[in-house]
Design a protein around this motif. Structure first.
Motif, PDB file in Angstrom:
ATOM      1  N   UNK A 160      14.496 -10.317   3.221  1.00 57.64           N
ATOM      2  CA  UNK A 160      14.994 -11.031   2.328  1.00 57.64           C
ATOM      3  C   UNK A 160      16.353 -11.564   2.018  1.00 57.64           C
ATOM      4  N   UNK A 161      17.049 -10.067   1.522  1.00 59.56           N
ATOM      5  CA  UNK A 161      18.889 -10.252   1.372  1.00 59.56           C
ATOM      6  C   UNK A 161      19.224  -9.942   2.517  1.00 59.56           C
ATOM      7  N   UNK A 162      18.715  -9.422   3.597  1.00 62.09           N
ATOM      8  CA  UNK A 162      19.691  -9.956   5.213  1.00 62.09           C
ATOM      9  C   UNK A 162      19.824  -7.956   5.288  1.00 62.09           C
ATOM     10  N   UNK A 163      19.362  -7.099   4.884  1.00 56.03           N
ATOM     11  CA  UNK A 163      19.990  -6.320   5.004  1.00 56.03           C
ATOM     12  C   UNK A 163      18.233  -5.436   6.195  1.00 56.03           C
ATOM     13  N   UNK A 164      18.757  -4.387   6.977  1.00 57.15           N
ATOM     14  CA  UNK A 164      18.385  -3.600   8.228  1.00 57.15           C
ATOM     15  C   UNK A 164      17.087  -3.040   7.012  1.00 57.15           C
ATOM     16  N   UNK A 165      16.090  -2.892   7.766  1.00 55.75           N
ATOM     17  CA  UNK A 165      15.172  -2.005   7.144  1.00 55.75           C
ATOM     18  C   UNK A 165      14.202  -1.448   7.879  1.00 55.75           C
ATOM     19  N   UNK A 166      14.145   0.130   8.075  1.00 56.47           N
ATOM     20  CA  UNK A 166      12.974   0.300   8.446  1.00 56.47           C
ATOM     21  C   UNK A 166      11.795   0.138   7.754  1.00 56.47           C
ATOM     22  N   UNK A 167      10.831  -0.157   9.264  1.00 53.03           N
ATOM     23  CA  UNK A 167       9.213   0.052   9.524  1.00 53.03           C
ATOM     24  C   UNK A 167       8.292   0.588  10.194  1.00 53.03           C
ATOM     25  N   UNK A 168       7.203   0.848  10.468  1.00 58.62           N
ATOM     26  CA  UNK A 168       6.385   0.733  10.921  1.00 58.62           C
ATOM     27  C   UNK A 168       6.537   0.344  12.417  1.00 58.62           C
ATOM     28  N   UNK A 169       6.609   0.590  13.715  1.00 64.83           N
ATOM     29  CA  UNK A 169       6.396  -0.617  14.547  1.00 64.83           C
ATOM     30  C   UNK A 169       5.055  -1.303  15.418  1.00 64.83           C
ATOM     31  N   UNK A 170       4.234  -0.518  14.326  1.00 62.28           N
ATOM     32  CA  UNK A 170       3.571  -1.641  14.799  1.00 62.28           C
ATOM     33  C   UNK A 170       3.324  -2.652  13.821  1.00 62.28           C
ATOM     34  N   UNK A 171       2.843  -4.342  14.977  1.00 67.70           N
ATOM     35  CA  UNK A 171       2.720  -4.878  14.398  1.00 67.70           C
ATOM     36  C   UNK A 171       2.362  -5.388  12.826  1.00 67.70           C
ATOM     37  N   UNK A 172       3.239  -6.425  12.231  1.00 66.74           N
ATOM     38  CA  UNK A 172       2.889  -6.646  10.745  1.00 66.74           C
ATOM     39  C   UNK A 172       1.160  -6.869  10.621  1.00 66.74           C
ATOM     40  N   UNK A 173       0.459  -7.767  11.057  1.00 59.28           N
ATOM     41  CA  UNK A 173      -1.152  -8.384  11.594  1.00 59.28           C
ATOM     42  C   UNK A 173      -1.683  -6.839  11.702  1.00 59.28           C
ATOM     43  N   UNK A 174      -1.176  -6.339  12.859  1.00 58.69           N
ATOM     44  CA  UNK A 174      -2.884  -4.876  12.811  1.00 58.69           C
ATOM     45  C   UNK A 174      -2.226  -3.591  11.593  1.00 58.69           C
ATOM     46  N   UNK A 175      -0.771  -3.637  11.216  1.00 56.28           N
ATOM     47  CA  UNK A 175      -0.088  -2.661  10.486  1.00 56.28           C
ATOM     48  C   UNK A 175      -1.223  -3.154   9.120  1.00 56.28           C
ATOM     49  N   UNK A 176      -1.589  -4.704   8.654  1.00 56.99           N
ATOM     50  CA  UNK A 176      -2.210  -4.962   7.404  1.00 56.99           C
ATOM     51  C   UNK A 176      -3.224  -4.326   7.346  1.00 56.99           C
ATOM     52  N   UNK A 177      -3.625  -4.570   9.069  1.00 57.38           N
ATOM     53  CA  UNK A 177      -5.263  -3.862   9.052  1.00 57.38           C
ATOM     54  C   UNK A 177      -5.660  -2.446   8.708  1.00 57.38           C
ATOM     55  N   UNK A 178      -4.623  -1.367   9.418  1.00 53.60           N
ATOM     56  CA  UNK A 178      -4.645  -0.162   9.300  1.00 53.60           C
ATOM     57  C   UNK A 178      -4.726   0.090   7.938  1.00 53.60           C
ATOM     58  N   UNK A 179      -3.590  -0.492   7.240  1.00 57.76           N
ATOM     59  CA  UNK A 179      -3.349  -0.024   6.408  1.00 57.76           C
ATOM     60  C   UNK A 179      -4.361  -0.110   5.108  1.00 57.76           C
ATOM     61  N   UNK A 180      -4.619  -1.034   5.327  1.00 61.34           N
ATOM     62  CA  UNK A 180      -5.341  -1.633   4.444  1.00 61.34           C
ATOM     63  C   UNK A 180      -7.044  -0.929   4.181  1.00 61.34           C
ATOM     64  N   UNK A 181      -7.263  -0.267   5.017  1.00 60.69           N
ATOM     65  CA  UNK A 181      -7.798   0.743   5.122  1.00 60.69           C
ATOM     66  C   UNK A 181      -7.510   2.601   5.026  1.00 60.69           C
ATOM     67  N   UNK A 182      -6.152   2.747   4.770  1.00 60.70           N
ATOM     68  CA  UNK A 182      -5.934   3.702   4.721  1.00 60.70           C
ATOM     69  C   UNK A 182      -5.758   4.794   3.326  1.00 60.70           C
ATOM     70  N   UNK A 183      -5.207   5.545   2.572  1.00 62.86           N
ATOM     71  CA  UNK A 183      -5.497   6.030   1.795  1.00 62.86           C
ATOM     72  C   UNK A 183      -3.672   6.560   1.816  1.00 62.86           C
ATOM     73  N   UNK A 184      -2.743   6.983   1.997  1.00 66.41           N
ATOM     74  CA  UNK A 184      -1.696   7.219   2.017  1.00 66.41           C
ATOM     75  C   UNK A 184      -0.668   6.845   3.578  1.00 66.41           C
ATOM     76  N   UNK A 185       0.432   6.308   3.150  1.00 68.38           N
ATOM     77  CA  UNK A 185       1.062   6.077   4.515  1.00 68.38           C
ATOM     78  C   UNK A 185       2.349   7.129   3.722  1.00 68.38           C
ATOM     79  N   UNK A 186       2.446   7.982   5.381  1.00 65.92           N
ATOM     80  CA  UNK A 186       3.784   9.274   5.031  1.00 65.92           C
ATOM     81  C   UNK A 186       4.709   8.668   6.612  1.00 65.92           C
ATOM     82  N   UNK A 187       6.418   8.432   6.131  1.00 64.67           N
ATOM     83  CA  UNK A 187       6.882   8.402   7.169  1.00 64.67           C
ATOM     84  C   UNK A 187       8.030   9.998   6.785  1.00 64.67           C
TER      85      UNK A 187
END
Length: 244
Positions: A160-187
């Motif tokens: 929102x601030x116009x900055x480039x940020x790193x995110x998982x490459x999985x599409x957001x709608x699918x990431x939300x499905x997976x992440x909603x059932x995950x216990x930990x997310x690690x980069x």
């Protein structure tokens, strides 16, 4: 009858079982996944094969005329059935990488309907079929008495601030499905010859004393942020005697 538990609070014994690992190519994603006990890789490239790890190579198999012979959807269903109903020694199932699995599911649906794009399947049925297939896979994996590790690549987006940020490459709608059932997310990240791990999301605050699986505990101890920092022991200054 007999389905209701005793109306009594139990001591929490909370070992995380579902993990989402994401990062750049060669940043240590698969290496971290390999550290989990007795892993079986559902692979979309040949990395697990090259590493000599037990794996199944997922791909849409076609006939000589280009028609679909065996889809990844059928293969995933068979794998889930075998993992859940047969005797084996695997303790962890690794989806490496989940981005490709979703793409293969999309391609299977496209081939099944003999179209060139999901949007050509009327009334949004193609997108709905992909979403339903992925959710069924997520729930079946979660129901297995095993650890589950999803591996994803990295992408960049503008916040929102116009900055480039790193995110998982999985599409957001699918990431939300997976992440909603995950216990930990690690980069994972590689800086020169050094590899680091960073916790980017977690379901709850975990306590060392509540982790019953010592193998998982050792892995978590090497991911900063999973546990609260241990208080530093107070430094006692040596006493000096004064002579009169």
């Amino acid at each position: 009858m007999g389905l209701l538990p005793e109306n009594k609070r139990k001591k929490p014994m909370d070992t995380p079982r579902t993990f989402f690992i994401w990062g750049a190519t060669m940043s240590g994603k698969s290496y971290l996944a390999e550290r989990f006990p007795n892993p079986f890789f559902i692979n979309t490239d040949d990395n697990a094969e090259k590493a000599g790890l037990p794996n199944y190579q997922l791909k849409n198999v076609k006939n000589s005329d280009g028609t679909l012979k065996q889809s990844v959807i059928d293969q995933l269903n068979e794998l889930m059935l075998e993992l859940g109903t047969t005797k084996h020694t695997f303790q962890t199932v690794v989806i490496d990488v989940i981005d490709d699995v979703v793409s293969l599911i999309e391609q299977a649906v496209i081939d099944e309907h003999d179209v060139k794009d999901l949007s050509e399947i009327g009334y949004g049925k193609g997108f709905a079929q992909v979403k339903a297939t992925l959710m069924a896979l997520i729930l079946e994996l979660k129901a297995l008495p095993m650890n589950v590790v999803y591996v994803s690549r990295i992408d960049e987006k503008t916040d929102a601030a116009g900055d480039q940020v790193e995110v998982p490459s999985l599409k957001t709608k699918y990431y939300n499905m997976v992440n909603g059932n995950a216990d930990l997310v690690v980069k994972t990240r590689r800086v020169g010859s050094n590899y680091t791990r960073q916790l980017t999301d977690k379901r709850k605050q975990y306590e060392r004393s509540q982790i019953t699986d010592q193998h998982i505990l050792r892995i978590l101890e090497n991911i900063p942020g999973v546990f609260p920092r241990l208080p530093k022991a107070p430094v006692t200054k040596p006493t000096t005697k004064t002579t009169k």
